[in-house]
Write a protein that holds these residues in place. Structure first.
Motif, short mmCIF file in Angstrom:
data_model
loop_
_atom_site.label_atom_id
_atom_site.label_comp_id
_atom_site.label_asym_id
_atom_site.label_seq_id
_atom_site.Cartn_x
_atom_site.Cartn_y
_atom_site.Cartn_z
N GLY A 36 93.98 40.18 106.89
CA GLY A 36 95.36 40.24 106.42
C GLY A 36 95.63 41.51 105.63
N PHE A 37 94.69 41.87 104.76
CA PHE A 37 94.79 43.10 103.97
C PHE A 37 94.85 44.32 104.88
N SER A 38 94.01 44.34 105.92
CA SER A 38 93.95 45.50 106.80
C SER A 38 95.26 45.70 107.56
N LYS A 39 95.97 44.65 107.83
CA LYS A 39 97.21 44.75 108.60
C LYS A 39 98.30 45.51 107.87
N THR A 40 98.29 45.46 106.53
CA THR A 40 99.37 46.08 105.77
C THR A 40 98.90 47.19 104.83
N ALA A 41 97.60 47.45 104.79
CA ALA A 41 97.09 48.51 103.92
C ALA A 41 96.43 49.63 104.73
#
Length: 250
Positions: free
Chosen positions: A21-26
């Motif tokens: 989830g973090f990788s999708k927006t960061a």
């Protein structure tokens, strides 16, 4: 599916889903180490089917923030290679152990990172506008298809491609968001055909929806506080780390 999971496996999956989830927006490459962790916890085939719907949810968060910053031309150029990579990996699943396939992918990624670092040490070449190399684009597309199918780590190859194309941070995220949204939808028939995506895995996904949402929101907060140089350096560093992990652990 959840009934047979131990607390340790559940904790690992929570961490993995948060990272995705973090990788999708960061930063897409931030989730590359999550793939091997999930494969170790659930087994590679089950992991591939289990995580795909949650990745789509993460994609929707990314699109909500970055959808207007897409470079469609770069996506269209990459797609033929991606299709080759998906089909090739689906075939290789039947003939090669997943560990062997992951090591091959790891070597290809590490070589790509090394070439990009060397290229950045030559300022004359770095600042010169060059037309996209079709062979290089085909390679990155195939590698993206292979990595996303074999290890849910397509962000690594896509990162190297976009870094190579010298896009801005916002264009990087917008292009990645749309690309991986379509790619994850495209993977679904392959995963169903291989028996990896099932009704049971979809039910299990429901337990982890809040985790992927939290990861995506934390990613948005982090992205808003990064600058271009840090973004690129971290992307290359994580790509190298992921490739070494794949080579060592398979």
């Amino acid at each position: 599916m959840l009934e047979s999971w131990t607390p340790a496996i559940i904790a690992t999956v929570v961490l993995v889903v948060f990272l995705y989830g973090f990788s999708k927006t960061a930063m897409p490459v931030a989730g590359v180490l999550a793939g091997p962790l999930l494969a170790a916890a659930l087994g590679a085939p089950i992991a591939s089917g289990f995580i795909m719907p949650l990745l789509v949810v993460g994609d929707l968060f990314a699109l909500a923030k970055f959808r207007q910053h897409v470079n469609w031309r770069l996506i269209l150029k990459l797609l033929p290679g991606v299709l080759v990579g998906l089909v090739l990996t689906a075939l290789l699943f039947r003939f090669l152990p997943i560990s062997t396939l992951d090591r091959i992918i790891g070597v290809l990624i590490l070589v790509s990172v090394g070439l990009e670092v060397l290229r950045r040490r030559k300022p004359v070449l770095t600042d010169t506008h060059r037309p996209p190399n079709r062979l290089a684009i085909g390679f990155f597309g195939t590698l993206t298809g292979m990595t996303t199918m074999a290890a849910n780590a397509g962000g690594t190859a896509m990162t190297l491609y976009l870094v190579n194309m010298r896009v801005s941070m916002l264009a990087f995220m917008g292009t990645s968001a749309w690309f991986f949204f379509f790619l994850n939808i495209l993977k679904a028939p392959f995963l169903v055909g291989l028996g990896f995506l099932t009704t049971e895995s979809l039910i299990a996904d429901l337990w982890f929806l809040p985790v992927v949402a939290i990861g995506a929101l934390v990613g948005m907060w982090t992205f808003d506080r990064m600058n271009e140089k840090v973004f690129t350096n971290v992307a290359l560093g994580l790509s190298a780390a992921a490739s070494v992990f794949l080579i060592i652990h398979g």
